[in-house]
Design a protein around this motif. Structure first.
Motif, short mmCIF file in Angstrom:
data_model
loop_
_atom_site.label_atom_id
_atom_site.label_comp_id
_atom_site.label_asym_id
_atom_site.label_seq_id
_atom_site.Cartn_x
_atom_site.Cartn_y
_atom_site.Cartn_z
N ARG A 506 0.83 -1.29 -0.03
CA ARG A 506 -0.06 -0.01 0.14
C ARG A 506 0.74 1.45 0.08
O ARG A 506 0.79 1.94 0.95
CB ARG A 506 -1.08 0.02 1.20
CG ARG A 506 -2.24 0.88 0.80
CD ARG A 506 -2.97 0.91 2.08
NE ARG A 506 -4.41 1.21 1.89
CZ ARG A 506 -5.00 2.50 1.63
NH1 ARG A 506 -4.15 3.48 2.31
NH2 ARG A 506 -6.26 2.85 1.46
N THR A 507 1.72 1.46 -0.77
CA THR A 507 2.66 2.61 -1.14
C THR A 507 2.61 2.95 -2.55
O THR A 507 1.92 2.13 -3.49
CB THR A 507 3.86 2.16 -0.84
OG1 THR A 507 4.66 1.31 -1.88
CG2 THR A 507 4.10 1.46 0.45
N GLU A 538 -2.73 3.25 -17.66
CA GLU A 538 -4.03 2.86 -17.12
C GLU A 538 -3.57 1.64 -16.14
O GLU A 538 -4.23 1.36 -15.16
CB GLU A 538 -4.53 1.72 -18.24
CG GLU A 538 -5.14 3.18 -19.21
CD GLU A 538 -5.84 4.43 -18.54
OE1 GLU A 538 -6.79 4.07 -17.85
OE2 GLU A 538 -5.55 5.48 -18.87
N ALA A 539 -2.46 0.85 -16.05
CA ALA A 539 -2.06 -0.35 -15.23
C ALA A 539 -1.60 0.61 -13.67
O ALA A 539 -2.05 -0.05 -12.69
CB ALA A 539 -0.83 -0.98 -15.72
N ALA A 540 -0.93 1.59 -13.82
CA ALA A 540 -0.55 2.30 -12.85
C ALA A 540 -2.28 2.81 -12.13
O ALA A 540 -2.14 2.86 -10.82
CB ALA A 540 0.11 3.68 -13.24
N TRP A 541 -2.88 3.22 -12.77
CA TRP A 541 -4.25 3.84 -12.44
C TRP A 541 -4.87 2.76 -11.51
O TRP A 541 -5.43 2.89 -10.54
CB TRP A 541 -5.03 4.50 -13.07
CG TRP A 541 -6.07 5.34 -12.72
CD1 TRP A 541 -7.41 4.74 -12.39
CD2 TRP A 541 -6.06 6.73 -12.08
NE1 TRP A 541 -8.29 5.86 -11.75
CE2 TRP A 541 -7.32 7.05 -11.47
CE3 TRP A 541 -5.19 7.54 -12.09
CZ2 TRP A 541 -7.61 8.34 -10.96
CZ3 TRP A 541 -5.28 8.65 -11.59
CH2 TRP A 541 -6.53 8.99 -11.10
N ARG A 542 -4.98 1.51 -12.25
CA ARG A 542 -5.86 0.41 -11.50
C ARG A 542 -5.02 0.06 -10.48
O ARG A 542 -5.66 -0.49 -9.51
CB ARG A 542 -5.85 -0.80 -12.54
CG ARG A 542 -6.78 -0.43 -13.74
CD ARG A 542 -7.13 -1.89 -14.47
NE ARG A 542 -5.84 -2.36 -15.07
CZ ARG A 542 -5.36 -2.09 -16.20
NH1 ARG A 542 -6.04 -1.18 -17.12
NH2 ARG A 542 -4.26 -2.54 -16.53
N LYS A 548 -6.91 0.47 -2.02
CA LYS A 548 -8.03 0.73 -0.99
C LYS A 548 -8.18 -0.80 -0.35
O LYS A 548 -8.69 -0.73 0.97
CB LYS A 548 -9.35 1.20 -1.74
CG LYS A 548 -10.40 1.34 -0.77
CD LYS A 548 -11.87 1.80 -1.55
CE LYS A 548 -11.34 3.15 -2.37
NZ LYS A 548 -12.69 3.68 -2.98
N ASN A 549 -7.98 -1.69 -1.15
CA ASN A 549 -8.07 -3.16 -0.44
C ASN A 549 -6.97 -3.83 0.34
O ASN A 549 -7.11 -4.94 0.63
CB ASN A 549 -8.79 -4.30 -1.44
CG ASN A 549 -9.96 -3.46 -2.26
OD1 ASN A 549 -10.89 -3.05 -1.57
ND2 ASN A 549 -10.14 -3.58 -3.40
N MET A 550 -5.87 -3.00 0.28
CA MET A 550 -4.51 -3.40 0.81
C MET A 550 -4.49 -3.17 2.37
O MET A 550 -4.89 -1.89 2.82
CB MET A 550 -3.50 -3.11 0.09
CG MET A 550 -3.44 -3.42 -1.37
SD MET A 550 -1.99 -2.71 -2.20
CE MET A 550 -2.30 -3.50 -3.90
N GLN A 551 -3.64 -3.81 3.13
CA GLN A 551 -3.31 -3.70 4.59
C GLN A 551 -2.02 -2.88 4.26
O GLN A 551 -1.05 -3.68 3.89
CB GLN A 551 -3.31 -4.64 5.39
CG GLN A 551 -2.98 -4.59 6.92
CD GLN A 551 -3.87 -3.49 7.48
OE1 GLN A 551 -4.92 -3.68 7.55
NE2 GLN A 551 -3.26 -2.77 8.18
N SER A 567 -11.72 3.27 3.23
CA SER A 567 -12.18 4.39 2.72
C SER A 567 -11.78 5.13 1.88
O SER A 567 -12.36 6.00 1.23
CB SER A 567 -12.62 5.20 4.22
OG SER A 567 -11.39 5.74 4.58
N ALA A 568 -10.44 4.85 1.50
CA ALA A 568 -9.70 5.70 0.59
C ALA A 568 -8.34 4.91 0.01
O ALA A 568 -7.94 4.27 0.74
CB ALA A 568 -9.17 6.96 1.19
N PRO A 569 -8.13 4.96 -1.32
CA PRO A 569 -6.75 4.55 -1.92
C PRO A 569 -5.46 5.16 -1.22
O PRO A 569 -5.91 6.23 -0.72
CB PRO A 569 -7.00 4.62 -3.16
CG PRO A 569 -7.75 6.14 -3.31
CD PRO A 569 -8.60 5.89 -2.09
#
Length: 597
Positions: A506-507, A538-542, A548-551, A567-569
């Motif tokens: 998540r970085t 587009e891969a960077a954006w995805r 948002k779903n990562m710990q 609640s946020a990316p």
């Protein structure tokens, strides 16, 4: 003038400067660079980088741990030590000054304790030095055995066991070994040492009130050397009980902090944290040795008892254990003139200071003399680069509020503001001095602009990104898309190495890594480079949205609950996706216009 605690100081702001001044007067084998006090570097008086024929060994970190690190500068140990302010990593310019001052053709090894600031600052300095032509390697020491194995890329803290690594590396360098071999010995030493500390009081920063965090009759187990809270607070126990607990924690077979097993030979270091008497330290040694022999079945080959790495005036001690072998014992027994090993120094007193090297000694002559300026006429590539930089910077400027909003939820709320400062500086500097027809040097100058205005971890990470890319591209006469893809991979590797994060943590890397993978996939398939660039954006954006779903496993978000994180990316990843996509679309648009022309 009165202070909140009784200290033999003049001004709390000047303690590091005045400590170094006293040190070089006390030990004639030491001197400091003539950029003092802004550049706080202590180095061997008998070494000059231009003529030094051995590997230089450099360490450092925040001050307040005396005699570490400057007390271990001397023949057979450190070649230089870089001193930060109290408990603060030294600035990059000081680290670079140290490298330039003592590094000869054999190169240098940086030994760094595992703290984020030290990793990033020494890491960026290493990348800049490499770009200037120096041979540089880095070993990170994390010997803390108090806390559970860290989540993600943070790792164990660096403690007093680092001093043993200094000695091994310094002796290996003095023996004339190559940089690769010195690095290998230091890395091995760092992997076989473990440390745990115990405190009876908290340290007091100069000019501050003392803390009462540890109450009467209590002790704190497993604290850090900056006064961080420990793993546990317990009732004060007799010395043999305390020592027994620490040894069992270091040698625990469940956590496996260090590869020490029954029947091994070990080195023992009992270290005072600042306010512990020699009597108490000797008592601890007297309890530790028979316990190691009788209860743990270990042969204790060497015992070092004294003050090696303190935490200002903290009352307490730490125990370090290193698994010994023939080479390690040989290195530890090798002679040294480092004053705090402890060995006295001898010889005539040289000048207390020498000039700071003003410029790299091995950078190409034409780059020494050539002034940076924007070319009078831009090449096609220069026009494309200009459009990409402008679009990327403006996208970050427009995204300031959104990035701040996300960061308020999962961080400290200033991601957008920090990016805004960096983007604004890049736009201003591009108009004045970016050599846009030279891709590599333009990327290097972006890093310089970022250093000037972007503070905190993000500023250093972005500069590492730019400097590592520059080092990879430098020397390529005609930069192609594949060159840029390889430079991006090298930059990502540098950020991961020095920042300690990787994919899924998540970085910002969670946007950069998918982008690099998509870019390489397109280029390897023979697709149009511009199309590959846009698809990688587009891969960077995805990748950024998926955070948002990562710990979180690195940075400030690692302290935030999973419920809040969803609640946020990650703002850092979204910032990358923002400028990367803007740059890709700008390149596509600019090339289309150029073709029409």
């Amino acid at each position: 003038m009165s202070y909140r605690t009784k200290k033999l100081i003049s001004n709390p702001e000047d303690v590091v400067t005045e400590c170094i001044e006293g040190m070089v007067e006390t030990y004639p084998g030491l001197q400091y660079l003539d950029g003092f006090p802004n550049i706080k570097v202590v180095l061997r008086a008998d070494v000059s980088g231009s003529t030094y024929d051995k590997v230089a060994v450099i360490s450092g970190g925040g001050s307040g741990h005396e005699p570490a690190h400057a007390g271990y500068v001397g023949e057979g140990m450190l070649t230089a030590a870089v001193c930060g302010d109290i408990f603060t990593s030294p600035p990059i310019d000081s680290i670079l000054a140290a490298i330039r001052a003592v590094t000869g053709p054999m190169g240098c090894l940086l030994i760094v304790k595992n703290y984020t600031g030290d990793r990033l600052n020494f890491g960026l300095a290493a990348e800049e030095a490499k770009a200037e032509g120096y041979l540089v390697e880095m070993v990170i020491v994390g010997d803390d055995c108090a806390l559970p194995p860290a989540r993600g890329g943070v790792g164990r803290r660096g403690l007093a066991g680092t001093i043993l690594v200094h000695k091994v590396a310094g002796a290996a360098a003095a023996a004339g070994l190559s940089l690769a071999d010195v690095t290998a010995e230091a890395k091995h030493a760092s992997e076989v040492v473990g440390t745990m500390g115990v405190a009876f009081s908290v340290c007091t920063l100069p000019g501050h009130f003392p803390s009462d965090r540890i109450g009467p009759g209590l002790m704190e187990l497993g604290l850090g050397i900056h006064g961080e809270p420990g793993a546990d607070v317990a009732d004060l126990q007799p010395a043999d009980v305390v020592v027994s607990h620490v040894l069992k924690q270091i040698l625990s077979t469940e956590t496996q902090y260090v590869p020490i097993r029954r029947g091994n030979r070990v080195v023992l270091m009992i270290n005072g944290l600042g306010a512990t008497t020699v009597m108490e330290l000797m008592i601890a040694s007297g309890k530790a040795v028979p316990q190691l022999q009788l209860e743990h079945g270990l042969a204790v080959d060497r015992v070092y008892t004294g003050v090696f790495m303190t935490s200002l005036d903290m009352a307490g001690f730490s125990i370090s254990l290193m698994r010994a072998d023939h080479i390690i014992l040989q290195r530890l027994d090798a002679p040294t003139k480092a004053p705090s090993w402890p060995v006295g120094t001898e010889g005539d007193r040289p000048p207390a200071k020498i000039p700071v090297p003003l410029q790299p000694s091995r950078i190409e002559t034409n780059e020494k003399t050539q002034l940076l300026s924007q070319p009078h006429e831009l090449s096609e590539q220069g026009r494309v680069i200009e459009a990409a930089i402008e679009a990327a910077a403006n996208a970050l400027i427009s995204s300031r509020d959104q990035l701040n909003e996300w960061d308020h939820k999962v961080g400290d709320g200033d991601c957008g503001t920090t990016m805004f400062r960096g983007a604004t500086a890049v736009l201003e500097d591009m108009k004045k001095c970016y050599p846009l027809n030279d891709v590599a040097r333009t990327i290097n100058e972006i890093g310089t602009s970022i250093r000037r205005v972007m503070g905190g971890t993000s500023g250093i990470l972005y500069e590492i990104l730019c400097k590592a890319a520059y080092a990879n591209l430098k020397g390529s006469p005609d930069v192609t898309s594949k060159h840029l893809a390889k430079a991006l991979e090298a930059a990502i590797a540098a950020v991961s190495k020095y920042g300690g994060a990787s994919s899924g943590h998540r970085t910002m890397l969670d946007a950069l890594i998918p982008a690099a993978a998509a870019l390489n996939e397109g280029l390897d398939a023979g697709d149009d480079p511009v199309t590959s660039f846009v698809l990688s954006a587009e891969a960077a954006w995805r990748g950024a949205e998926l955070t948002k779903n990562m710990q979180a496993q690195a940075g400030r978000s690692s302290y935030v609950s999973a419920e809040i994180l969803v609640s946020a990316p990650d703002p850092g990843a979204m910032a990358v996706a923002t400028w990367y996509r803007a740059a890709a679309l700008a390149v596509e648009s600019k090339l289309r216009l150029i073709q029409i022309e």
